[in-house]
Design a protein around this motif. Structure first.
Motif, PDB file in Angstrom:
ATOM      1  N   ALA A  10      49.269  45.873  40.480  1.00 43.12           N
ATOM      2  CA  ALA A  10      50.650  46.033  40.932  1.00 43.12           C
ATOM      3  C   ALA A  10      51.319  47.191  40.214  1.00 43.12           C
ATOM      4  O   ALA A  10      52.134  47.914  40.799  1.00 43.12           O
ATOM      5  N   HIS A  11      50.973  47.395  38.955  1.00 45.45           N
ATOM      6  CA  HIS A  11      51.554  48.514  38.217  1.00 45.45           C
ATOM      7  C   HIS A  11      51.052  49.846  38.764  1.00 45.45           C
ATOM      8  O   HIS A  11      51.829  50.796  38.932  1.00 45.45           O
ATOM      9  N   GLY A  12      49.752  49.929  39.025  1.00 40.53           N
ATOM     10  CA  GLY A  12      49.199  51.166  39.562  1.00 40.53           C
ATOM     11  C   GLY A  12      49.739  51.488  40.939  1.00 40.53           C
ATOM     12  O   GLY A  12      50.105  52.624  41.239  1.00 40.53           O
ATOM     13  N   GLU A  13      49.797  50.489  41.804  1.00 43.65           N
ATOM     14  CA  GLU A  13      50.309  50.705  43.156  1.00 43.65           C
ATOM     15  C   GLU A  13      51.806  50.989  43.157  1.00 43.65           C
ATOM     16  O   GLU A  13      52.329  51.628  44.067  1.00 43.65           O
ATOM     17  N   PHE A  65      42.834  49.412  37.381  1.00 42.42           N
ATOM     18  CA  PHE A  65      44.264  49.720  37.253  1.00 42.42           C
ATOM     19  C   PHE A  65      44.862  50.234  38.558  1.00 42.42           C
ATOM     20  O   PHE A  65      45.993  49.890  38.908  1.00 42.42           O
ATOM     21  N   GLU A  66      44.140  51.037  39.303  1.00 39.80           N
ATOM     22  CA  GLU A  66      44.690  51.622  40.526  1.00 39.80           C
ATOM     23  C   GLU A  66      45.017  50.567  41.568  1.00 39.80           C
ATOM     24  O   GLU A  66      45.885  50.781  42.418  1.00 39.80           O
ATOM     25  N   CYS A  98      52.185  36.909  27.453  1.00 36.31           N
ATOM     26  CA  CYS A  98      51.978  37.137  28.888  1.00 36.31           C
ATOM     27  C   CYS A  98      50.533  37.518  29.177  1.00 36.31           C
ATOM     28  O   CYS A  98      49.941  37.094  30.173  1.00 36.31           O
ATOM     29  N   THR A  99      49.949  38.329  28.300  1.00 34.47           N
ATOM     30  CA  THR A  99      48.583  38.811  28.525  1.00 34.47           C
ATOM     31  C   THR A  99      47.521  37.756  28.238  1.00 34.47           C
ATOM     32  O   THR A  99      46.334  38.020  28.437  1.00 34.47           O
ATOM     33  N   ASP A 100      47.924  36.569  27.770  1.00 38.78           N
ATOM     34  CA  ASP A 100      46.949  35.483  27.662  1.00 38.78           C
ATOM     35  C   ASP A 100      46.505  35.014  29.044  1.00 38.78           C
ATOM     36  O   ASP A 100      45.381  34.515  29.208  1.00 38.78           O
ATOM     37  N   CYS A 101      47.393  35.157  30.014  1.00 39.90           N
ATOM     38  CA  CYS A 101      47.093  34.716  31.387  1.00 39.90           C
ATOM     39  C   CYS A 101      46.979  35.889  32.362  1.00 39.90           C
ATOM     40  O   CYS A 101      46.245  35.805  33.348  1.00 39.90           O
ATOM     41  N   HIS A 102      47.717  36.966  32.116  1.00 42.10           N
ATOM     42  CA  HIS A 102      47.767  38.098  33.037  1.00 42.10           C
ATOM     43  C   HIS A 102      47.125  39.331  32.404  1.00 42.10           C
ATOM     44  O   HIS A 102      47.251  39.557  31.205  1.00 42.10           O
ATOM     45  N   ASP A 103      46.472  40.119  33.234  1.00 39.82           N
ATOM     46  CA  ASP A 103      45.947  41.415  32.805  1.00 39.82           C
ATOM     47  C   ASP A 103      46.799  42.494  33.472  1.00 39.82           C
ATOM     48  O   ASP A 103      46.679  42.713  34.683  1.00 39.82           O
ATOM     49  N   PRO A 104      47.668  43.170  32.744  1.00 39.34           N
ATOM     50  CA  PRO A 104      48.563  44.155  33.375  1.00 39.34           C
ATOM     51  C   PRO A 104      47.833  45.354  33.942  1.00 39.34           C
ATOM     52  O   PRO A 104      48.415  46.127  34.717  1.00 39.34           O
ATOM     53  N   HIS A 105      46.558  45.518  33.586  1.00 37.38           N
ATOM     54  CA  HIS A 105      45.806  46.672  34.079  1.00 37.38           C
ATOM     55  C   HIS A 105      45.028  46.367  35.357  1.00 37.38           C
ATOM     56  O   HIS A 105      44.326  47.230  35.872  1.00 37.38           O
TER      57      HIS A 105
END
Length: 329
Positions: A148-151, A144-145, A206-213
């Motif tokens: 893109a969300h973490g940064e 996660f860090e 969206c999470t079928d292709c992307h991992d938001p973490h």
């Protein structure tokens, strides 16, 4: 006659020896002082850092979820169905409760509900919130860090509602894709194009292709050794392995020819004319091919409705012909 010995062998009264002795004594005292200061400043073996000790509390400092519910009845009422509450039940009601996330509540209660005496994610920094959540979820969201969300300092509570959410399983604040579109406004219009993946229709998430973490791939794409693995898990007919592989599929990936989200062309092609896509790699020659003239027929690109894929039908790869013809000619 005796030769003169080393300087260190001179009597202490001699000038060279006296100077060396004083220098050695000074270095010894300085080294001893540094070692003492280091030993006094460092924690003893097995001790925890002061910052960690400050966040720990004695068992007597915990008041229990029942006490929290006397003031926070609206939160406690629906918390029984919360995944965190289920964890508490799994650990004999000693696991994740209110104080598992907010910290020991004795000082908060004795202070008449003093908000400074309890951890409140709404008033904490993104780093503090993430550290609290990743204390339990580190194993599943270890990247996660670097995401893109973490940064971008978008903390866990930017997407998740810890007490309740529109998605009770993942505690999302809103269901997909509504939640994602709140920030990714540039992507939202692509799913309204004439040809698009059925995200708005609810067939694809969206999470079928992307991992938001976070992953090791760009744009949070789910990691795989093969670049197009995200695509071929649904489009299995293009996966291969093939006897004759189309090199661009392996090197550039699906997005060399296709839009990922949506576009104006059938099959999400990123060019209206199929030939234009092909000629990006197969530069024009006398017969519009990278091969010698004698090995294949002439290619008349001026013929109306002529398309490369009329003949080269197995464009993703073939088991029968190196030039991706359906059958041998």
């Amino acid at each position: 006659m005796h030769s003169v010995g080393h300087v260190t062998g001179l009597p202490m009264s001699a000038a060279p020896g006296k100077s060396s002795g004083l220098r050695a004594c000074f270095i010894f005292m300085l080294s001893a002082g540094i070692l003492c200061a280091t030993a006094m400043g460092a924690p003893a073996f097995g001790d925890k850092p002061a910052a960690v000790k400050a966040t720990e509390a004695a068992p007597a400092d915990f008041v229990g979820a029942e006490t929290c519910a006397t003031c926070h009845e609206e939160v406690a009422k629906g918390f029984a169905a919360n995944p965190h509450s289920k964890l508490a039940e799994a650990h004999g009601k000693t696991g994740v409760t209110c104080e598992g996330c907010h910290g020991a509540g004795r000082e908060h209660v004795e202070g008449g509900g003093d908000k400074t005496k309890i951890f409140n994610p709404a008033n904490a920094t993104a780093k503090e919130v993430d550290d609290k959540c990743l204390g339990c979820h580190q194993g599943k969201h270890s990247n996660f860090e670097r995401s893109a969300h973490g940064e971008g300092n978008i903390s866990c509570i930017g997407c998740h509602s810890i007490h309740a959410g529109a998605d009770p399983e993942r505690l999302l604040k809103a269901a997909q894709p509504t939640l994602c579109f709140q920030c990714h406004t540039d992507v939202k219009p692509q799913f309204s194009m004439p040809f698009h993946h059925k995200v708005n229709e609810g067939l694809v998430n969206c999470t079928d292709c992307h991992d938001p973490h976070g992953t090791f791939e760009k744009k949070g794409l789910k990691s795989a050794a093969q670049q197009d693995m995200v695509c071929v898990k649904c489009h299995a007919e293009t996966a291969g392995p093939f006897v004759y592989e189309h090199a661009v599929v392996k090197t550039e990936g699906c997005t060399a020819c296709h839009f990922a989200h949506g576009g104006p062309n059938p099959r999400l092609l990123n060019r209206a004319n199929v030939n234009t896509i092909c000629l990006q790699c197969h530069s024009a020659s006398v017969n519009f091919t990278t091969l010698p003239i004698a090995t294949g027929p002439a290619h008349n690109q001026a013929t109306q409705y002529q398309s490369c894929t009329i003949c080269h039908t197995d464009i993703h790869g073939s088991n029968t012909h190196p030039h991706f013809f359906k059958t041998n000619f």
